[in-house]
Design a protein around this motif. Structure first.
Motif, short mmCIF file in Angstrom:
data_model
loop_
_atom_site.label_atom_id
_atom_site.label_comp_id
_atom_site.label_asym_id
_atom_site.label_seq_id
_atom_site.Cartn_x
_atom_site.Cartn_y
_atom_site.Cartn_z
N GLN A 1 -22.35 45.70 -21.89
CA GLN A 1 -21.76 46.73 -21.05
C GLN A 1 -20.50 47.32 -21.65
OE1 GLN A 1 -23.30 47.52 -17.78
NE2 GLN A 1 -22.21 49.35 -18.43
N ASP A 2 -19.72 46.51 -22.37
CA ASP A 2 -18.43 46.99 -22.87
C ASP A 2 -18.59 48.11 -23.89
OD1 ASP A 2 -19.52 45.16 -24.69
OD2 ASP A 2 -17.71 43.93 -24.85
N SER A 3 -19.36 47.88 -24.92
CA SER A 3 -19.52 48.93 -25.94
C SER A 3 -20.35 50.10 -25.43
CB SER A 3 -20.14 48.35 -27.22
OG SER A 3 -21.34 47.65 -26.93
N ILE A 4 -21.36 49.80 -24.61
CA ILE A 4 -22.17 50.88 -24.04
C ILE A 4 -21.31 51.85 -23.23
CG2 ILE A 4 -23.92 51.37 -22.27
CD1 ILE A 4 -25.24 50.54 -24.80
N SER A 5 -20.30 51.32 -22.56
CA SER A 5 -19.43 52.17 -21.73
C SER A 5 -18.62 53.16 -22.56
CB SER A 5 -18.49 51.28 -20.90
OG SER A 5 -19.21 50.47 -20.00
N LEU A 6 -18.51 52.93 -23.87
CA LEU A 6 -17.80 53.84 -24.76
C LEU A 6 -18.75 54.69 -25.60
CD1 LEU A 6 -14.63 54.07 -25.12
CD2 LEU A 6 -15.39 52.04 -23.91
N ARG A 7 -20.00 54.81 -25.14
CA ARG A 7 -20.99 55.51 -25.95
C ARG A 7 -20.67 56.98 -26.15
NH1 ARG A 7 -23.04 54.53 -20.90
NH2 ARG A 7 -23.94 56.26 -19.75
N ASP A 8 -19.88 57.57 -25.28
CA ASP A 8 -19.58 59.00 -25.37
C ASP A 8 -18.23 59.28 -26.01
OD1 ASP A 8 -21.98 59.41 -23.98
OD2 ASP A 8 -20.97 59.30 -22.04
N SER A 9 -17.63 58.27 -26.62
CA SER A 9 -16.26 58.42 -27.12
C SER A 9 -16.17 59.01 -28.52
CB SER A 9 -15.55 57.06 -27.10
OG SER A 9 -16.20 56.15 -27.97
N GLY A 10 -17.29 59.02 -29.25
CA GLY A 10 -17.26 59.55 -30.61
C GLY A 10 -17.24 58.49 -31.69
N TRP A 11 -17.41 57.21 -31.30
CA TRP A 11 -17.47 56.13 -32.28
C TRP A 11 -18.92 55.88 -32.68
CZ3 TRP A 11 -13.51 52.14 -33.44
CH2 TRP A 11 -12.23 52.50 -33.00
N LEU A 12 -19.17 55.66 -33.96
CA LEU A 12 -20.44 55.12 -34.41
C LEU A 12 -20.61 53.73 -33.79
CD1 LEU A 12 -19.94 55.89 -38.21
CD2 LEU A 12 -21.24 57.29 -36.60
N GLN A 13 -21.86 53.36 -33.47
CA GLN A 13 -22.10 52.04 -32.87
C GLN A 13 -23.26 51.35 -33.59
OE1 GLN A 13 -22.32 51.53 -28.66
NE2 GLN A 13 -20.57 52.83 -28.21
N PHE A 14 -22.94 50.24 -34.26
CA PHE A 14 -23.93 49.40 -34.92
C PHE A 14 -24.09 48.10 -34.12
CE2 PHE A 14 -21.87 51.96 -38.19
CZ PHE A 14 -22.92 52.42 -38.97
N TYR A 15 -25.34 47.60 -34.01
CA TYR A 15 -25.62 46.37 -33.27
C TYR A 15 -26.35 45.38 -34.19
CZ TYR A 15 -24.14 48.58 -28.96
OH TYR A 15 -23.38 49.19 -27.99
N ALA A 16 -25.84 44.14 -34.22
CA ALA A 16 -26.37 43.12 -35.12
C ALA A 16 -27.24 42.14 -34.38
CB ALA A 16 -25.22 42.38 -35.80
N GLU A 17 -28.33 41.75 -35.02
CA GLU A 17 -29.24 40.75 -34.44
C GLU A 17 -28.77 39.33 -34.72
OE1 GLU A 17 -33.82 39.13 -35.13
OE2 GLU A 17 -33.29 41.15 -35.78
N ASP A 18 -28.19 39.11 -35.91
CA ASP A 18 -27.76 37.77 -36.30
C ASP A 18 -26.46 37.88 -37.09
OD1 ASP A 18 -28.50 38.60 -38.92
OD2 ASP A 18 -30.50 37.74 -38.69
N ASN A 19 -25.94 36.74 -37.52
CA ASN A 19 -24.63 36.75 -38.18
C ASN A 19 -24.67 37.34 -39.58
OD1 ASN A 19 -23.21 35.76 -35.98
ND2 ASN A 19 -23.56 33.62 -36.55
N GLN A 20 -25.82 37.25 -40.24
CA GLN A 20 -25.93 37.93 -41.54
C GLN A 20 -25.80 39.43 -41.36
OE1 GLN A 20 -26.67 36.41 -44.93
NE2 GLN A 20 -25.55 38.33 -45.09
N GLU A 21 -26.49 39.96 -40.37
CA GLU A 21 -26.43 41.40 -40.10
C GLU A 21 -25.04 41.81 -39.65
OE1 GLU A 21 -29.53 44.69 -38.36
OE2 GLU A 21 -29.48 42.73 -37.38
N ALA A 22 -24.40 40.99 -38.82
CA ALA A 22 -23.03 41.30 -38.38
C ALA A 22 -22.09 41.38 -39.58
CB ALA A 22 -22.55 40.24 -37.39
N THR A 23 -22.26 40.48 -40.52
CA THR A 23 -21.43 40.49 -41.73
C THR A 23 -21.68 41.75 -42.55
OG1 THR A 23 -21.47 38.07 -41.78
CG2 THR A 23 -20.89 39.19 -43.82
#
Length: 384
Positions: free
Chosen positions: A120-142
């Motif tokens: 909910q936190d990042s979704i609530s800023l979806r219209d702010s102009g920030w790129l949004q990447f979502y990671a499945e696991d810690n390798q992807e987050a890195t």
């Protein structure tokens, strides 16, 4: 080098390797381990950066904004109520075209107070102009932190970026992570070259007052930059694959979709559970697949439409709720597929950190088969 490490520590390590010149952050569960680790690195002279101690998340991102405007590569991290406190500054950062990268360790928003995960936190800023990447696991987050800097700082983009990964589920979990060396990161991510910066010898103004004659054009330029970022993300992901062997050139990752009749759409760590459930259902003869959204902003309309060609039903797993409308991802997918003949069913799931197991994914397939959707899945009706 392959190492077993906590997700937060892996993110702190890769943030260090990205060579931020300024770090400003405020500790908040479950993000705290990241900034604690970075503070230690600065104190021990392992990271040559200015670590700004602040009294709130609003101040943290404000300090980041000033440092970025002065020409520094900047990093921060937050979650939940901390991100909510940054709301005003998030719009300013994007509007001033400052390529700040910030880790979002996804956590529910209060009230009631919850320290557990949803998006909910990042979704609530979806219209702010920030790129949004979502990671499945810690390798992807890195890995996504390196890509986020490369894309955000590209002069055809110049937008800030969230790298989102699920609180506790990833942030406090130990997993194998192939951590690159400083030399490898330097070869992939060049030194920061600001497009413009505050300079007393060549003064400019940023974030000025805009009358109705000009404001709309500023927002239009932000939208154009967001759309241009699609090709930049693909290029940065392909370059990453060439150097490190892990391919992030697609904004949407397809899993067993070639002959699928029912397709899940999801983001984040839940995708791992969905994949395991799909494998079991495939063994039982059910033709099910997954379209994993890696990049929610910009929204991958073209790739997602192509990935879903041939399916009859889409089940969206939304770890958020846009109150009065349904899940945010589901709402966009319905608009995208309107008139396509594909049935789109939205399932609000796992809010406040409620567990999702393979049996839940199988149950949702049974509901989708019956055309039952657009619902909160797993409600405890006895407490309502």
């Amino acid at each position: 080098m392959l190492q077993i490490t906590e997700g937060s520590h892996a993110v702190a390590e890769i943030a260090k390797f990205c060579r931020p010149q300024v770090v400003a952050a405020y500790p908040i569960t479950p993000q705290t381990h990241i900034v604690e680790a970075l503070a230690d690195m600065v104190a021990n002279c392992e990271l040559d950066a200015e670590y700004i101690t602040v009294e709130s998340e609003f101040s943290a991102l404000s300090a980041c904004l000033g440092a970025s405007a002065a020409g520094s590569r900047v990093y921060s991290a937050t979650t939940s109520q901390g991100l909510a406190l940054m709301f005003e500054v998030c719009f300013n950062v994007a509007g001033m075209r400052q390529p700040i990268v910030m880790s979002i360790v996804n956590r529910s928003l209060g009230a009631p107070l919850s320290i557990w995960n949803d998006q909910q936190d990042s979704i609530s800023l979806r219209d702010s102009g920030w790129l949004q990447f979502y990671a499945e696991d810690n390798q992807e987050a890195t890995d996504l932190h390196m890509i986020a800097y490369k894309v955000a700082e590209d002069h055809d983009v110049l937008l800030p970026a969230f790298v989102c990964f699920d609180g506790f589920i990833l942030s406090h979990t130990y997993e194998p992570v192939d951590m690159p060396s400083q030399e490898e990161v330097d070869a992939y991510l060049p030194a920061f070259t600001p497009y413009h910066r505050l300079d007393a010898k060549d003064p400019i103004s940023m974030g000025m007052y805009a009358t109705p004659d000009y404001y709309m054009e500023f927002r239009y330029e932000l939208e154009r930059a967001m759309q241009r970022s699609i090709d930049v993300i693909k290029r940065a992901g392909a370059e990453f694959a060439e150097q490190f062997g892990r391919d992030y050139s697609a904004l949407v990752e397809s899993y067993r979709l070639d002959d699928a009749e029912i397709a899940f759409i999801a983001m984040g760590s839940i995708c791992g559970t969905v994949k395991d459930a799909i494998d079991e259902m495939r063994d039982a003869g059910k033709k099910v697949g997954l379209a994993k959204i890696r990049t929610y902003r910009p929204f991958p309309t073209e790739e997602l439409t192509r990935a879903l060609a041939g399916v009859s039903t889409v089940a969206v797993l939304d770890k958020n709720i846009s109150l009065g409308s349904g899940g945010a991802v589901g709402t966009e997918v319905k608009a995208m597929l309107a008139g396509s003949g594909i049935t789109v069913l939205d399932y609000i799931i796992a809010l406040g950190g409620r567990d999702v197991r393979k049996r839940d994914i199988a149950a949702i397939v049974d509901l989708a088969d019956k055309g039952v959707g657009d619902m909160f899945y797993g409600l405890r009706t006895e407490v309502l």
